[in-house]
Design an enzyme around this catalytic site. Structure first.
Site, PDB file in Angstrom:
ATOM      1  CE  LYS A 189       3.898   1.974   0.770  1.00 40.48           C
ATOM      2  NZ  LYS A 189       3.814   3.281   0.092  1.00 40.48           N
ATOM      3  CE  LYS A 193      10.964   2.655  -4.097  1.00 38.80           C
ATOM      4  NZ  LYS A 193      10.141   3.793  -3.691  1.00 38.80           N
ATOM      5  CB  THR A 229       6.144   3.192  -3.130  1.00 42.82           C
ATOM      6  OG1 THR A 229       7.356   3.880  -3.467  1.00 42.82           O
ATOM      7  CG2 THR A 229       6.341   1.699  -3.355  1.00 42.82           C
TER       8      THR A 229
END
Length: 289
Positions: free
Chosen positions: A236, A168, A93
């Site tokens: 994150k 995502k 990601t």
């Protein structure tokens, strides 16, 4: 296929194992060599001491690493060693920006890059039931897809480079709101003196039902947070989301607030707790009253 795989952590190791079980020849690399050696011994895969060794003559190169800079480094080291026309699939990601950068770098070298983050967590990787959202050339994804099916239940092409990462981000926005709602619901039930197991039975069959409720309600009520996706990783990801929102003008008030709540969980020592640990923050507040 001849496959190189970089990043044999909690997600990558089982994904690479599924590839071997499906009959592919996989050379695995990890920054901690002992993890790669243990993976190779357990699965029959080939241990690669370097990224270059993992990538050598690979038709498909898959990575599942930590962040943007990790992806830049791994791709730069792998590109010169890949087979002509090879496809790189990145399950990390990251930002959409780095996905576009890597696609351009791969194209200059005669290869293709697909940004393909996943959803489903460690359990999805272990069970071969991940959902893949992919950006990049459709033809490149088509070449990689037979291998990706070894650990995926769904693979969706979302558009040009970066579109997988943007999708995502949508996934993480939705999860952040749902998990905070779940934490507040558990907290309210406990504050009201209700039997939380009975509450779950009453509400989980109606409109409140969600994956998070089915999998995290009872453990959150017990104060157990040692499952799945860690708070550090979620922060994150939410950082990437909020950076992108500042660039595209999206208003994400709830997401920004939940990110702050996760920073409080980190301050409590919960960096490695799973994302349902938002409930721990509320539980601590109740105890301190």
């Amino acid at each position: 296929m001849r496959i190189g795989f970089a990043g044999l952590g909690v997600m990558g190791a089982p994904m690479a194992r599924h590839l071997i079980a499906a009959g592919h020849a996989v050379a695995g690399f990890n920054r901690s060599p002992e993890k790669a050696q243990a993976w190779a011994e357990a699965t029959g895969g080939r241990f690669a001491a370097t990224i270059a060794e993992s990538a050598k003559d690979a038709e498909l190169f898959i990575l599942c690493v930590g962040n943007d800079d990790d992806v830049r480094q791994v791709v730069a080291e792998a590109l010169p060693h890949l087979a002509p026309g090879a496809v790189i699939v990145d399950h990390t990601t990251t930002s959409a920006k780095v996905a576009r950068e890597m696609a351009e770098a791969a194209a200059r070298d005669g290869r293709s890059f697909v940004d393909a983050p996943v959803s489903g967590g460690q359990a999805g990787a272990e069970n071969g039931q991940l959902s893949v959202m992919a950006g990049g050339e459709a033809a490149a994804l088509e070449r990689a897809e037979p291998a990706l099916k070894a650990y995926s239940k769904a693979i969706k092409h979302m558009g040009p480079s970066g579109a997988g990462q943007l999708t995502k981000m949508v996934n993480q926005i939705a999860i952040a709101g749902v998990v905070q709602g779940l934490a507040e619901a558990v907290h309210f039930a406990q504050a009201a003196g209700l039997d939380t197991d009975a509450v779950y039975d009453a509400v989980s069959k109606g409109a409140a039902q969600s994956w998070q409720m089915d999998n995290r309600w009872k453990t959150a009520a017990k104060g157990e947070f040692e499952f799945g996706f860690a708070v550090d990783w979620m922060r994150k990801d939410l950082g990437l989301v909020l950076d992108e929102a500042r660039a595209n003008g999206a208003h994400l008030a709830v997401t920004a607030l939940v990110d702050q709540f996760y920073s409080e969980v980190q301050a409590m020592g919960g960096s490695r707790w799973d994302t349902s640990s938002l409930a721990a923050r509320l539980q601590q507040r109740s105890r301190s009253r």
